[in-house]
Design an enzyme around this catalytic site. Structure first.
Site, PDB file in Angstrom:
ATOM      1  N   ASN A   6       0.861  -1.195   0.000  1.00 43.58           N
ATOM      2  CA  ASN A   6       0.000   0.000   0.000  1.00 43.58           C
ATOM      3  C   ASN A   6       0.898   1.245   0.000  1.00 43.58           C
ATOM      4  O   ASN A   6       1.711   1.433   0.904  1.00 43.58           O
ATOM      5  CB  ASN A   6      -0.901  -0.051   1.246  1.00 43.58           C
ATOM      6  CG  ASN A   6      -1.841   1.139   1.325  1.00 43.58           C
ATOM      7  OD1 ASN A   6      -1.438   2.271   1.099  1.00 43.58           O
ATOM      8  ND2 ASN A   6      -3.076   0.892   1.657  1.00 43.58           N
ATOM      9  N   HIS A   9       1.023   6.241   1.887  1.00 45.39           N
ATOM     10  CA  HIS A   9       1.781   7.186   2.710  1.00 45.39           C
ATOM     11  C   HIS A   9       3.026   7.757   2.020  1.00 45.39           C
ATOM     12  O   HIS A   9       3.663   8.662   2.549  1.00 45.39           O
ATOM     13  CB  HIS A   9       2.052   6.584   4.081  1.00 45.39           C
ATOM     14  CG  HIS A   9       0.751   6.354   4.796  1.00 45.39           C
ATOM     15  ND1 HIS A   9      -0.117   7.386   5.077  1.00 45.39           N
ATOM     16  CD2 HIS A   9       0.121   5.216   5.195  1.00 45.39           C
ATOM     17  CE1 HIS A   9      -1.213   6.897   5.646  1.00 45.39           C
ATOM     18  NE2 HIS A   9      -1.084   5.586   5.720  1.00 45.39           N
ATOM     19  N   HIS A  42      -5.548   3.731  -1.664  1.00 41.06           N
ATOM     20  CA  HIS A  42      -6.872   4.130  -1.192  1.00 41.06           C
ATOM     21  C   HIS A  42      -7.136   5.564  -1.645  1.00 41.06           C
ATOM     22  O   HIS A  42      -6.499   6.495  -1.168  1.00 41.06           O
ATOM     23  CB  HIS A  42      -6.885   4.031   0.345  1.00 41.06           C
ATOM     24  CG  HIS A  42      -8.221   4.307   0.965  1.00 41.06           C
ATOM     25  ND1 HIS A  42      -8.432   4.192   2.313  1.00 41.06           N
ATOM     26  CD2 HIS A  42      -9.421   4.682   0.438  1.00 41.06           C
ATOM     27  CE1 HIS A  42      -9.692   4.490   2.591  1.00 41.06           C
ATOM     28  NE2 HIS A  42     -10.309   4.804   1.466  1.00 41.06           N
ATOM     29  N   ARG A  44      -9.175   8.279  -1.037  1.00 35.06           N
ATOM     30  CA  ARG A  44     -10.164   8.704  -0.040  1.00 35.06           C
ATOM     31  C   ARG A  44     -11.020   9.830  -0.601  1.00 35.06           C
ATOM     32  O   ARG A  44     -10.587  10.555  -1.500  1.00 35.06           O
ATOM     33  CB  ARG A  44      -9.450   9.165   1.242  1.00 35.06           C
ATOM     34  CG  ARG A  44      -8.730   8.058   1.975  1.00 35.06           C
ATOM     35  CD  ARG A  44      -8.213   8.552   3.301  1.00 35.06           C
ATOM     36  NE  ARG A  44      -9.304   8.772   4.233  1.00 35.06           N
ATOM     37  CZ  ARG A  44      -9.660   7.918   5.193  1.00 35.06           C
ATOM     38  NH1 ARG A  44      -8.984   6.807   5.392  1.00 35.06           N
ATOM     39  NH2 ARG A  44     -10.672   8.189   5.984  1.00 35.06           N
ATOM     40  N   ARG A  48      -6.845  13.007   0.789  1.00 38.92           N
ATOM     41  CA  ARG A  48      -5.788  13.484   1.697  1.00 38.92           C
ATOM     42  C   ARG A  48      -4.406  12.951   1.342  1.00 38.92           C
ATOM     43  O   ARG A  48      -3.412  13.558   1.644  1.00 38.92           O
ATOM     44  CB  ARG A  48      -6.113  13.150   3.151  1.00 38.92           C
ATOM     45  CG  ARG A  48      -6.064  11.684   3.480  1.00 38.92           C
ATOM     46  CD  ARG A  48      -6.210  11.449   4.948  1.00 38.92           C
ATOM     47  NE  ARG A  48      -7.563  11.713   5.415  1.00 38.92           N
ATOM     48  CZ  ARG A  48      -8.092  11.124   6.491  1.00 38.92           C
ATOM     49  NH1 ARG A  48      -7.356  10.291   7.198  1.00 38.92           N
ATOM     50  NH2 ARG A  48      -9.317  11.369   6.857  1.00 38.92           N
ATOM     51  N   GLU A  69      -8.706   0.704  -3.073  1.00 36.69           N
ATOM     52  CA  GLU A  69      -9.615   0.745  -1.923  1.00 36.69           C
ATOM     53  C   GLU A  69     -10.520   1.961  -2.090  1.00 36.69           C
ATOM     54  O   GLU A  69     -10.045   3.052  -2.407  1.00 36.69           O
ATOM     55  CB  GLU A  69      -8.818   0.884  -0.627  1.00 36.69           C
ATOM     56  CG  GLU A  69      -7.944  -0.316  -0.335  1.00 36.69           C
ATOM     57  CD  GLU A  69      -7.051  -0.084   0.869  1.00 36.69           C
ATOM     58  OE1 GLU A  69      -7.065   1.020   1.440  1.00 36.69           O
ATOM     59  OE2 GLU A  69      -6.306  -0.999   1.220  1.00 36.69           O
ATOM     60  N   THR A 100      -8.598   3.874   8.369  1.00 35.58           N
ATOM     61  CA  THR A 100      -9.851   3.114   8.327  1.00 35.58           C
ATOM     62  C   THR A 100     -10.103   2.420   9.670  1.00 35.58           C
ATOM     63  O   THR A 100      -9.380   1.500  10.038  1.00 35.58           O
ATOM     64  CB  THR A 100      -9.790   2.062   7.192  1.00 35.58           C
ATOM     65  OG1 THR A 100      -9.226   2.687   6.041  1.00 35.58           O
ATOM     66  CG2 THR A 100     -11.162   1.534   6.876  1.00 35.58           C
ATOM     67  N   GLU A 150     -11.459  -8.967   2.817  1.00 38.22           N
ATOM     68  CA  GLU A 150     -10.200  -8.659   3.487  1.00 38.22           C
ATOM     69  C   GLU A 150     -10.537  -8.493   4.965  1.00 38.22           C
ATOM     70  O   GLU A 150     -11.370  -7.662   5.333  1.00 38.22           O
ATOM     71  CB  GLU A 150      -9.562  -7.383   2.920  1.00 38.22           C
ATOM     72  CG  GLU A 150      -8.255  -7.056   3.626  1.00 38.22           C
ATOM     73  CD  GLU A 150      -7.439  -5.959   2.936  1.00 38.22           C
ATOM     74  OE1 GLU A 150      -7.502  -5.832   1.694  1.00 38.22           O
ATOM     75  OE2 GLU A 150      -6.744  -5.233   3.661  1.00 38.22           O
ATOM     76  N   HIS A 190      -4.153  -4.242   7.715  1.00 36.80           N
ATOM     77  CA  HIS A 190      -4.318  -3.073   8.583  1.00 36.80           C
ATOM     78  C   HIS A 190      -3.507  -3.225   9.863  1.00 36.80           C
ATOM     79  O   HIS A 190      -3.720  -4.142  10.636  1.00 36.80           O
ATOM     80  CB  HIS A 190      -5.766  -2.775   8.956  1.00 36.80           C
ATOM     81  CG  HIS A 190      -5.923  -1.339   9.371  1.00 36.80           C
ATOM     82  ND1 HIS A 190      -6.255  -0.349   8.481  1.00 36.80           N
ATOM     83  CD2 HIS A 190      -5.715  -0.738  10.547  1.00 36.80           C
ATOM     84  CE1 HIS A 190      -6.268   0.801   9.106  1.00 36.80           C
ATOM     85  NE2 HIS A 190      -5.928   0.600  10.367  1.00 36.80           N
TER      86      HIS A 190
END
Ligand code: PXP
Length: 243
Positions: A6, A9, A42, A44, A48, A69, A100, A150, A190
């Site tokens: 992922n 970040h 993801h 969002r 962000r 996602e 999340t 998931e 996660h």
């Protein structure tokens, strides 16, 4: 066991300065070279970290597969249908949350989730539902026609005592077994990091792990020595002094 990297970040760091680097696309390509089986991002609702253009750029450049996602909203659905990722993972989303929090409540909105599963599947996109390790939620996933789930590993990852951690691990094991017996492919993710991933990796019914924050965090420290060396070499070279 597949690893989904992922890259959200990487975009968080980029956006902190409004710069063009570090590039999520570059991160995705590097991740693939070094063994990522898929790239997860993801998008969002508040954008962000990952932006729309990042998703398109990554989708067009990677040679593995994109796992997008997204929240259960019409805007995100339209977006996924336009981008055509290999996979979509439907996640709950609240504006104020840092990340999340908790799985999607499939049970209380079965008709809506079923509609999304159907519309995405009809477009050739594999749909996964991000849910807690809860028997009723998993039954609901099966009822809405999901072929992939998931499992949210947050409660396990955040457990503060050995007892709760063990309890959460057992819940994950039972949920993974329940879903796989229904013919559902089980993924998880996660809050996983180098210290807590092994116990989850031992659950054979889980086929894929999606990991982001801890990987990017670890990458900072693994890459910092090289980055400092490169910077000092460049500065010294500018002054014609050997470093
Ligand atoms: N899986 C899902 C569905 C997520 O929403 C997230 C967070 O974006 C992750 C995995 C990765 O979590 P983490 O960044 O804590 O590794």
């Amino acid at each position: 066991m597949l690893l989904g990297v992922n890259i959200d970040h990487v975009a968080t760091v980029r956006n902190a300065r409004g710069s063009v680097y570090p590039s999520p696309l570059e991160a995705a390509l590097l991740a693939e070279i070094h063994g990522a089986d898929l790239i997860t991002m993801h998008l969002r609702e508040d954008r962000r970290h990952i932006k729309d253009a990042d998703v398109v750029a990554v989708k067009n450049a990677i040679s593995t597969r994109l796992n997008l996602e997204m929240a259960l909203t019409e805007e995100m659905l339209e977006n996924a249908l336009a981008v055509q990722p290999a996979d979509v993972c439907i996640v709950p989303e609240k504006r104020q949350e840092i990340t999340t929090e908790g799985g999607l409540d499939v049970l209380s909105q079965q008709d809506l989730v079923a509609e999304y599963v159907w519309r995405l599947t009809a477009a050739g996109i594999r749909v996964s539902l991000f849910v807690d390790a809860d028997e009723q939620q998993i039954q609901a996933c099966n009822d809405v026609g999901a072929t992939v789930i998931e499992l949210h590993t947050g409660a396990y990852a955040e457990a503060t005592t050995v007892h709760t951690r063990q309890q959460q691990l057992m819940r994950l094991e039972e949920a993974a077994l329940q879903a796989s017996e229904m013919g559902i492919t089980v993924n998880a993710g996660h809050g996983l990091n180098i210290h807590n991933v092994a116990a989850v990796a031992r659950i054979l019914a889980i086929k894929e792990l999606n990991i982001g924050h801890a990987l990017i965090a670890q990458a900072i420290f693994m890459g910092l020595p090289q980055a400092i060396k490169q910077m000092k070499e460049t500065i010294f070279r500018a002054r014609s002094i050997p470093y």
